[in-house]
Enzyme design. Sequence first.
Site, PDB file in Angstrom:
ATOM      1  N   GLU A   1      -4.658   2.199  -3.203  1.00 29.43           N
ATOM      2  CA  GLU A   1      -5.759   2.438  -2.457  1.00 29.43           C
ATOM      3  C   GLU A   1      -5.682   3.642  -1.569  1.00 29.43           C
ATOM      4  O   GLU A   1      -6.597   4.285  -1.035  1.00 29.43           O
ATOM      5  CB  GLU A   1      -6.736   1.274  -2.003  1.00 29.43           C
ATOM      6  CG  GLU A   1      -6.053   0.833  -0.659  1.00 29.43           C
ATOM      7  CD  GLU A   1      -7.017   0.498   0.338  1.00 29.43           C
ATOM      8  OE1 GLU A   1      -8.238   0.525   0.022  1.00 29.43           O
ATOM      9  OE2 GLU A   1      -6.647   0.070   1.469  1.00 29.43           O
ATOM     10  N   ASN A   2      -4.428   3.921  -1.183  1.00 30.40           N
ATOM     11  CA  ASN A   2      -4.306   5.017  -0.145  1.00 30.40           C
ATOM     12  C   ASN A   2      -3.178   6.037  -0.949  1.00 30.40           C
ATOM     13  O   ASN A   2      -2.605   6.876  -0.080  1.00 30.40           O
ATOM     14  CB  ASN A   2      -3.640   4.380   1.070  1.00 30.40           C
ATOM     15  CG  ASN A   2      -4.568   3.606   1.963  1.00 30.40           C
ATOM     16  OD1 ASN A   2      -5.276   4.387   2.692  1.00 30.40           O
ATOM     17  ND2 ASN A   2      -4.285   2.278   2.074  1.00 30.40           N
TER      18      ASN A   2
ATOM     19  N   HIS B   1      -6.629  -8.354  -0.205  1.00 30.26           N
ATOM     20  CA  HIS B   1      -6.768  -7.137   0.496  1.00 30.26           C
ATOM     21  C   HIS B   1      -7.479  -7.761   1.538  1.00 30.26           C
ATOM     22  O   HIS B   1      -8.948  -7.458   1.726  1.00 30.26           O
ATOM     23  CB  HIS B   1      -7.450  -5.897  -0.320  1.00 30.26           C
ATOM     24  CG  HIS B   1      -7.221  -4.718   0.354  1.00 30.26           C
ATOM     25  ND1 HIS B   1      -5.807  -3.963   0.428  1.00 30.26           N
ATOM     26  CD2 HIS B   1      -7.565  -3.799   1.199  1.00 30.26           C
ATOM     27  CE1 HIS B   1      -5.832  -2.929   0.945  1.00 30.26           C
ATOM     28  NE2 HIS B   1      -6.855  -2.923   1.590  1.00 30.26           N
TER      29      HIS B   1
ATOM     30  N   ASN C   1     -10.437  -1.542   0.496  1.00 28.79           N
ATOM     31  CA  ASN C   1     -11.636  -0.993   0.893  1.00 28.79           C
ATOM     32  C   ASN C   1     -11.690   0.455   0.699  1.00 28.79           C
ATOM     33  O   ASN C   1     -13.106   1.050   1.283  1.00 28.79           O
ATOM     34  CB  ASN C   1     -11.604  -1.418   2.484  1.00 28.79           C
ATOM     35  CG  ASN C   1     -10.343  -0.728   3.268  1.00 28.79           C
ATOM     36  OD1 ASN C   1      -9.323  -1.413   2.757  1.00 28.79           O
ATOM     37  ND2 ASN C   1     -10.498  -0.030   4.235  1.00 28.79           N
ATOM     38  N   HIS C   2     -10.524   1.168   0.331  1.00 24.15           N
ATOM     39  CA  HIS C   2     -10.600   2.738   0.075  1.00 24.15           C
ATOM     40  C   HIS C   2     -11.029   3.070  -1.385  1.00 24.15           C
ATOM     41  O   HIS C   2     -10.760   4.070  -1.666  1.00 24.15           O
ATOM     42  CB  HIS C   2      -9.465   3.361   0.674  1.00 24.15           C
ATOM     43  CG  HIS C   2      -9.285   3.320   2.165  1.00 24.15           C
ATOM     44  ND1 HIS C   2     -10.285   3.617   2.908  1.00 24.15           N
ATOM     45  CD2 HIS C   2      -8.240   2.896   2.891  1.00 24.15           C
ATOM     46  CE1 HIS C   2      -9.939   3.551   4.232  1.00 24.15           C
ATOM     47  NE2 HIS C   2      -8.740   3.149   4.353  1.00 24.15           N
TER      48      HIS C   2
ATOM     49  N   HIS D   1      -3.383  -4.576   2.881  1.00 21.99           N
ATOM     50  CA  HIS D   1      -4.070  -3.874   3.729  1.00 21.99           C
ATOM     51  C   HIS D   1      -3.695  -3.779   5.172  1.00 21.99           C
ATOM     52  O   HIS D   1      -3.827  -2.716   5.586  1.00 21.99           O
ATOM     53  CB  HIS D   1      -5.489  -4.826   3.875  1.00 21.99           C
ATOM     54  CG  HIS D   1      -6.438  -4.248   4.798  1.00 21.99           C
ATOM     55  ND1 HIS D   1      -7.159  -2.814   4.461  1.00 21.99           N
ATOM     56  CD2 HIS D   1      -7.103  -4.785   5.991  1.00 21.99           C
ATOM     57  CE1 HIS D   1      -7.824  -2.674   5.641  1.00 21.99           C
ATOM     58  NE2 HIS D   1      -7.858  -3.559   6.620  1.00 21.99           N
TER      59      HIS D   1
ATOM     60  N   ASP E   1       0.835  -1.247   0.030  1.00 27.65           N
ATOM     61  CA  ASP E   1      -0.264  -0.131   0.139  1.00 27.65           C
ATOM     62  C   ASP E   1       0.987   1.313   0.019  1.00 27.65           C
ATOM     63  O   ASP E   1       1.501   1.504   0.856  1.00 27.65           O
ATOM     64  CB  ASP E   1      -0.821   0.020   1.104  1.00 27.65           C
ATOM     65  CG  ASP E   1      -1.821  -1.267   1.374  1.00 27.65           C
ATOM     66  OD1 ASP E   1      -3.003  -0.846   1.333  1.00 27.65           O
ATOM     67  OD2 ASP E   1      -1.301  -2.356   1.198  1.00 27.65           O
TER      68      ASP E   1
ATOM     69  N   HIS F   1      -0.529  -3.189   6.154  1.00 28.58           N
ATOM     70  CA  HIS F   1       0.657  -2.242   6.006  1.00 28.58           C
ATOM     71  C   HIS F   1       1.961  -2.709   6.796  1.00 28.58           C
ATOM     72  O   HIS F   1       2.809  -1.898   7.063  1.00 28.58           O
ATOM     73  CB  HIS F   1       0.252  -0.697   6.463  1.00 28.58           C
ATOM     74  CG  HIS F   1      -0.762  -0.064   5.565  1.00 28.58           C
ATOM     75  ND1 HIS F   1      -0.856   1.039   5.599  1.00 28.58           N
ATOM     76  CD2 HIS F   1      -1.680  -0.445   4.957  1.00 28.58           C
ATOM     77  CE1 HIS F   1      -1.622   1.620   4.838  1.00 28.58           C
ATOM     78  NE2 HIS F   1      -2.317   0.620   4.390  1.00 28.58           N
TER      79      HIS F   1
END
Length: 257
Positions: A39-40, A150, A67-68, A175, A8, A177
């Site tokens: 996603e981040n 994820h 999820n983001h 996910h 991520d 991290h």
Amino acid sequence: MRILCIGDVVGSVGCEFLRKRLPSLKKLKGVDFVICNGENSADGNGITPSSAQFLFDSGVDAITLGNHAFRRKEAYDYLDSSPFIVRPANFPDKTTPGSGIINIDTGRRIITVINLMGNMYTESGLDCAFDVIDNALQKAEGKIIIVDFHAEATSEKRAMGYYLDGRVSAVFGTHTHVQTSDAEVLPKGTGYITDVGMTGVIHSVLGVKTDIIINKFKTKLPARFDLERGECKLECALFEIDNSSGRCISAENLRII
């Protein structure tokens, strides 16, 4: 085929560090194809067209999400139009932007990338990841198949690895991290790591300022997650894949600072 899977990427600081380190890493390790979880990648969570393009311009070939994925509405049309971004396949196809599987023709071979969300401790109401992957694999066009799972629970990730052993080339977890030390080739030839980790600030809590997270745990109150700045790391896993069989030959976890 040597495929690099990057954990991520957190915010603009993570994106900038990736751009700084990725070219030399690709040259050093003879990397043929790069996948990263984005996603981040936008400051404040989620992905935007600009943060995605920054990653592509930095040498990334495919972006996975989580999820983001849908936090930033300005990305919805981009997810629908880009053939190089994949979102979790568990989300309903009829109402969700983007696709859960992409088949990328590199000119020499097709690489299939699939994104999944775990069901334990994550988004409620999503289809079972184990059922979803069975359906997704029917749409795979290449022998080389890479899955970004994820998910939160290590048990669910390990179970998915063995469920897909011999059916895909590699499974890498995202996910949490935090990089795990179990990069390996499973018995039937699938590369695996429970979590590849994070690309972002080292002295942080998953990329966020430590005092904010500590205070949130102590007070139980909502908090704005401001990203930390400082010395960074790029965490990833490198899978060497046999071109003819699609089986993994070797798996290695890496941390670049």
